[in-house]
Design an enzyme around this catalytic site. Sequence first.
Site, PDB file in Angstrom:
ATOM      1  N   GLU A  96       0.835  -1.221   0.000  1.00 16.97           N
ATOM      2  CA  GLU A  96       0.000   0.000   0.000  1.00 16.97           C
ATOM      3  C   GLU A  96       0.861   1.258   0.000  1.00 16.97           C
ATOM      4  O   GLU A  96       1.711   1.429   0.889  1.00 16.97           O
ATOM      5  CB  GLU A  96      -0.923  -0.013   1.231  1.00 16.97           C
ATOM      6  CG  GLU A  96      -1.894   1.157   1.246  1.00 16.97           C
ATOM      7  CD  GLU A  96      -2.880   1.103   2.416  1.00 16.97           C
ATOM      8  OE1 GLU A  96      -3.200   0.003   2.897  1.00 16.97           O
ATOM      9  OE2 GLU A  96      -3.313   2.182   2.841  1.00 16.97           O
ATOM     10  N   LYS A 149      -7.068  -0.721  11.680  1.00 15.96           N
ATOM     11  CA  LYS A 149      -6.516  -1.147  10.383  1.00 15.96           C
ATOM     12  C   LYS A 149      -5.285  -0.307  10.069  1.00 15.96           C
ATOM     13  O   LYS A 149      -4.272  -0.815   9.568  1.00 15.96           O
ATOM     14  CB  LYS A 149      -7.586  -0.998   9.302  1.00 15.96           C
ATOM     15  CG  LYS A 149      -7.210  -1.576   7.952  1.00 15.96           C
ATOM     16  CD  LYS A 149      -6.406  -0.639   7.080  1.00 15.96           C
ATOM     17  CE  LYS A 149      -6.116  -1.251   5.718  1.00 15.96           C
ATOM     18  NZ  LYS A 149      -5.203  -0.421   4.916  1.00 15.96           N
ATOM     19  N   ASP A 195       4.241 -14.317  11.419  1.00 18.00           N
ATOM     20  CA  ASP A 195       2.943 -14.747  10.896  1.00 18.00           C
ATOM     21  C   ASP A 195       1.928 -13.614  11.093  1.00 18.00           C
ATOM     22  O   ASP A 195       1.404 -13.428  12.197  1.00 18.00           O
ATOM     23  CB  ASP A 195       2.537 -16.018  11.660  1.00 18.00           C
ATOM     24  CG  ASP A 195       1.182 -16.552  11.257  1.00 18.00           C
ATOM     25  OD1 ASP A 195       0.415 -15.827  10.601  1.00 18.00           O
ATOM     26  OD2 ASP A 195       0.877 -17.697  11.619  1.00 18.00           O
ATOM     27  N   HIS A 234      -2.231  10.608   0.009  1.00 14.85           N
ATOM     28  CA  HIS A 234      -2.419   9.254  -0.510  1.00 14.85           C
ATOM     29  C   HIS A 234      -2.446   9.255  -2.038  1.00 14.85           C
ATOM     30  O   HIS A 234      -1.783   8.461  -2.683  1.00 14.85           O
ATOM     31  CB  HIS A 234      -3.728   8.696   0.036  1.00 14.85           C
ATOM     32  CG  HIS A 234      -3.850   7.221  -0.122  1.00 14.85           C
ATOM     33  ND1 HIS A 234      -3.268   6.349   0.761  1.00 14.85           N
ATOM     34  CD2 HIS A 234      -4.461   6.480  -1.057  1.00 14.85           C
ATOM     35  CE1 HIS A 234      -3.524   5.123   0.368  1.00 14.85           C
ATOM     36  NE2 HIS A 234      -4.249   5.178  -0.734  1.00 14.85           N
TER      37      HIS A 234
HETATM   38  C1  MEV Z   1      -5.595   3.417   5.296  1.00 14.82           C
HETATM   39  O1  MEV Z   1      -4.910   2.255   4.888  1.00 14.82           O
HETATM   40  C2  MEV Z   1      -5.569   3.544   6.798  1.00 14.82           C
HETATM   41  C3  MEV Z   1      -6.382   4.699   7.378  1.00 14.82           C
HETATM   42  O2  MEV Z   1      -7.742   4.619   6.924  1.00 14.82           O
HETATM   43  C4  MEV Z   1      -6.331   4.545   8.882  1.00 14.82           C
HETATM   44  C5  MEV Z   1      -7.245   5.475   9.638  1.00 14.82           C
HETATM   45  O3  MEV Z   1      -8.291   5.899   9.116  1.00 14.82           O
HETATM   46  O4  MEV Z   1      -6.912   5.759  10.815  1.00 14.82           O
HETATM   47  C6  MEV Z   1      -5.850   6.028   6.945  1.00 14.82           C
END
Ligand code: MEV
Length: 428
Positions: free
Chosen positions: A83, A272, A288, A385
């Site tokens: 990513e 995430k 792992d 991003h």
């Molecule tokens: C993107 O991979 C992760 C984010 O969505 C995490 C978040 O919103 O805190 C930017």
Amino acid sequence: MQIDGFSKLSKKAKIDWLLQTYFNNDNTARQILWQYWHNDKALQKLHDGFIENTITNYYLPYAIAPNFLINGKMYAIPMAIEESSVVAAASKAAKFWLDKGGFNAEVINTVKTGHIHFVYTGKTTDLIQFFRQNRTKILDSVAGIQNNMQKRGGGIKDLNLIDKTTAMSDYYQIEFQFETADAMGANFINSVLEEAADTLQTLAQKELSGDLQVLMRILSNYTPDCLVRVSVSCPVSKLKSDELSGENYALKFVKAVNVAEVEPYRAVTHNKGIMNGIDAVVIATGNDFRAVEANAHAYAGKSGQYTSLSHAEIKDEIFRFWIEMPLAIGTIGGITAIHPLTRFSLQLLQNPTAKDLMQIIASVGLAQNFAAVNSLITSGIQKGHMKMHLNNLLTFLQASPEERQRAELYFADKKVSFKALKDLLGRR
Ligand code: MEV
């Protein structure tokens, strides 16, 4: 299309069958597989051997996030991830905290568990007595397996009979607690459990009147007693952004973390983002990531409501941001010594112990989370991003060097979108 004996075919025959069956014998598909084969035969053989039915390699980019100061020691962190933005974000956060004391990490405990899950149809009191009488015999039966681990400071720390009959009729466990030193310990734990379960079954047949049936013997990937905590802190005044004063920035940041604490929809995305950093280092060090993921999310849901793994507060004008999470990882065993890049990663990290690596990985998770929340409460994530994503879009559109230059210039002060890029380059 069904096939029998696929695993017994040679690599070439496997590929031929796939191409015939699913690609109309298209040679470009074969080319793709070939391109990712390693020229070095020995290295390719090594990779072939990691899993079954290997037909090529699947590469992940391997990158470095420098400038991590963790417990007073500088690290350049290896990260394997597909990513865009993740490595840049981690690097930026590391640099931000570098002159503010860096990351303070501590391992809280390192206990792992495994279970013999079984059903027993007799009286619970008989089973309790049987376990008391045979606990030592069960332990003795795994002495040989424990030997090496004990030399390294690990081994079985405890074992207990647990009555689970209120959750499911006739269901009991023998729960083992382990220390596994610098190994993640899955093989050690499972070997102990399988041997101990055989002993249990044999003894039960001789000594118990009711029927005891072992269902499963397996480690638990949930390790709430193998925990690491990492924090960063600084005076609120050091936190200002372009639009926000230090105080307002800190307040907004804490509130954003509070949202993840109370709202599962946000908590999942928040965590995430943490796992973006965690998984990348876990993979780069040959650990792992599925086990690490399952563990982290189970821990995040331990109260019955899924919540944030990180927390933030302001106290006496000091902003503090921290993470507490389980991490069951190792620096020996598994592929850590076999995969050349894993060895490289561990050497780059100055040959950490498992405890050191827990601290490093959780620090990267916290850095990643700091970077994400920072973007979310200021410019938003799309600006940064999509800049990184521009490169991927240009590659997808097979842009020429001149087109790349034009696009980079054009989007320097604009939000990137696929449509805008296609319009700029005159593509349909
Ligand atoms: C993107 O991979 C992760 C984010 O969505 C995490 C978040 O919103 O805190 C930017």
